[in-house]
Design a protein around this motif. Structure first.
Motif, PDB file in Angstrom:
ATOM      1  N   TRP A 127       0.833  -1.198   0.000  1.00  0.00           N
ATOM      2  CA  TRP A 127       0.000   0.000   0.000  1.00  0.00           C
ATOM      3  C   TRP A 127       0.871   1.254   0.000  1.00  0.00           C
ATOM      4  CZ3 TRP A 127      -5.320  -0.247  -0.259  1.00  0.00           C
ATOM      5  CH2 TRP A 127      -5.869  -1.492  -0.110  1.00  0.00           C
ATOM      6  N   PRO A 128       0.895   1.992  -1.097  1.00  0.00           N
ATOM      7  CA  PRO A 128       1.727   3.200  -1.181  1.00  0.00           C
ATOM      8  C   PRO A 128       1.447   4.234  -0.090  1.00  0.00           C
ATOM      9  CG  PRO A 128       0.929   2.616  -3.352  1.00  0.00           C
ATOM     10  CD  PRO A 128       0.226   1.707  -2.374  1.00  0.00           C
ATOM     11  N   ILE A 129       0.228   4.277   0.414  1.00  0.00           N
ATOM     12  CA  ILE A 129      -0.124   5.271   1.423  1.00  0.00           C
ATOM     13  C   ILE A 129       0.698   5.090   2.708  1.00  0.00           C
ATOM     14  CG2 ILE A 129      -2.039   4.004   2.478  1.00  0.00           C
ATOM     15  CD1 ILE A 129      -3.576   6.681   2.526  1.00  0.00           C
TER      16      ILE A 129
ATOM     17  N   ILE B 275     -10.453   2.861   2.685  1.00  0.00           N
ATOM     18  CA  ILE B 275     -11.249   3.475   1.624  1.00  0.00           C
ATOM     19  C   ILE B 275     -10.430   4.521   0.877  1.00  0.00           C
ATOM     20  CG2 ILE B 275     -13.238   4.982   1.177  1.00  0.00           C
ATOM     21  CD1 ILE B 275     -14.688   3.422   3.455  1.00  0.00           C
ATOM     22  N   ILE B 276      -9.688   5.351   1.617  1.00  0.00           N
ATOM     23  CA  ILE B 276      -8.845   6.371   0.977  1.00  0.00           C
ATOM     24  C   ILE B 276      -7.808   5.708   0.085  1.00  0.00           C
ATOM     25  CG2 ILE B 276      -7.057   8.112   1.426  1.00  0.00           C
ATOM     26  CD1 ILE B 276      -8.703   8.889   3.934  1.00  0.00           C
ATOM     27  N   ALA B 277      -7.174   4.661   0.589  1.00  0.00           N
ATOM     28  CA  ALA B 277      -6.160   3.959  -0.199  1.00  0.00           C
ATOM     29  C   ALA B 277      -6.770   3.343  -1.443  1.00  0.00           C
ATOM     30  CB  ALA B 277      -5.487   2.884   0.646  1.00  0.00           C
ATOM     31  N   ARG B 278      -7.960   2.782  -1.344  1.00  0.00           N
ATOM     32  CA  ARG B 278      -8.633   2.172  -2.496  1.00  0.00           C
ATOM     33  C   ARG B 278      -9.003   3.235  -3.536  1.00  0.00           C
ATOM     34  NH1 ARG B 278      -8.114  -3.072  -3.334  1.00  0.00           N
ATOM     35  NH2 ARG B 278     -10.109  -3.125  -4.351  1.00  0.00           N
ATOM     36  N   LEU B 279      -9.449   4.408  -3.067  1.00  0.00           N
ATOM     37  CA  LEU B 279      -9.816   5.481  -3.982  1.00  0.00           C
ATOM     38  C   LEU B 279      -8.601   6.026  -4.707  1.00  0.00           C
ATOM     39  CD1 LEU B 279     -12.455   7.415  -1.857  1.00  0.00           C
ATOM     40  CD2 LEU B 279     -12.873   5.921  -3.819  1.00  0.00           C
ATOM     41  N   LYS B 280      -7.445   5.980  -4.066  1.00  0.00           N
ATOM     42  CA  LYS B 280      -6.210   6.444  -4.695  1.00  0.00           C
ATOM     43  C   LYS B 280      -5.579   5.382  -5.572  1.00  0.00           C
ATOM     44  CE  LYS B 280      -4.841  10.036  -1.523  1.00  0.00           C
ATOM     45  NZ  LYS B 280      -3.719  10.619  -0.800  1.00  0.00           N
ATOM     46  N   GLY B 281      -6.253   4.261  -5.734  1.00  0.00           N
ATOM     47  CA  GLY B 281      -5.736   3.204  -6.590  1.00  0.00           C
ATOM     48  C   GLY B 281      -4.774   2.285  -5.874  1.00  0.00           C
ATOM     49  N   LYS B 282      -4.981   2.139  -4.588  1.00  0.00           N
ATOM     50  CA  LYS B 282      -4.170   1.267  -3.751  1.00  0.00           C
ATOM     51  C   LYS B 282      -2.816   1.867  -3.656  1.00  0.00           C
ATOM     52  CE  LYS B 282      -3.302  -3.550  -2.863  1.00  0.00           C
ATOM     53  NZ  LYS B 282      -3.119  -4.845  -3.394  1.00  0.00           N
TER      54      LYS B 282
END
Length: 153
Positions: free
Chosen positions: A22-24, A146-153
């Motif tokens: 996860w890049p985040i 959810i934030i990570a998924r919206l940013k494309g993982k």
């Protein structure tokens, strides 16, 4: 103390793996070659453990509060792991792979047991603070996911 030590070691390695995927939270995937450990992941895990101890220090029954706080989160994530086996089975079937029926039967037992223990851990908890913090931690995790998924993982 042994439980805290195990939580530090396993938690830090899990944080490291999370940082790889996860890049985040990629800062946790940095590996210190000199020490041969993921230092940032250990620091994050140490902060989590310190926060748990600090939280429990303000409660009347410190050890019980830690158990009441961690048990629902622990069993919830085991429950998600069990459910993920069914999702994985569906994806494997779509690719033409087969999954042994015994694995699914054991998975159903595992999911049922984890669901029961998750529910029981909430009933067991007598500290409203512990339940609020546990629910808050899970909610923050959900928002970050959810934030990570919206940013494309």
């Amino acid at each position: 103390m042994a439980s805290s030590n195990a939580t530090m070691i396993v938690g830090a390695r899990s944080n490291y793996a999370l940082g790889l995927d996860w890049p985040i939270v990629s800062f946790m995937s940095r590996w210190d070659r000199k020490r041969d450990v993921p230092v940032a992941a250990f620091l994050v895990q140490g902060a989590i453990n310190a926060a748990l101890v600090a939280f429990a220090a303000y409660e009347q029954n410190q050890l019980r509060t830690i158990v009441e706080f961690t048990a629902p989160v622990f069993w919830f994530f085991f429950l998600l792991t069990g459910i993920s086996l069914f999702v994985l089975r569906k994806k494997l079937r779509a690719c033409g792979a087969s999954v042994p029926g015994a694995l699914i039967l054991c998975s159903a037992d595992f999911v049922g047991t984890c669901g029961f223990l998750f529910w029981s851990s909430f009933w067991y908890a007598q500290s409203q603070h512990a339940l609020q913090v546990a629910a808050g931690v899970m909610a923050v995790g959900l928002v970050l996911w959810i934030i990570a998924r919206l940013k494309g993982k």
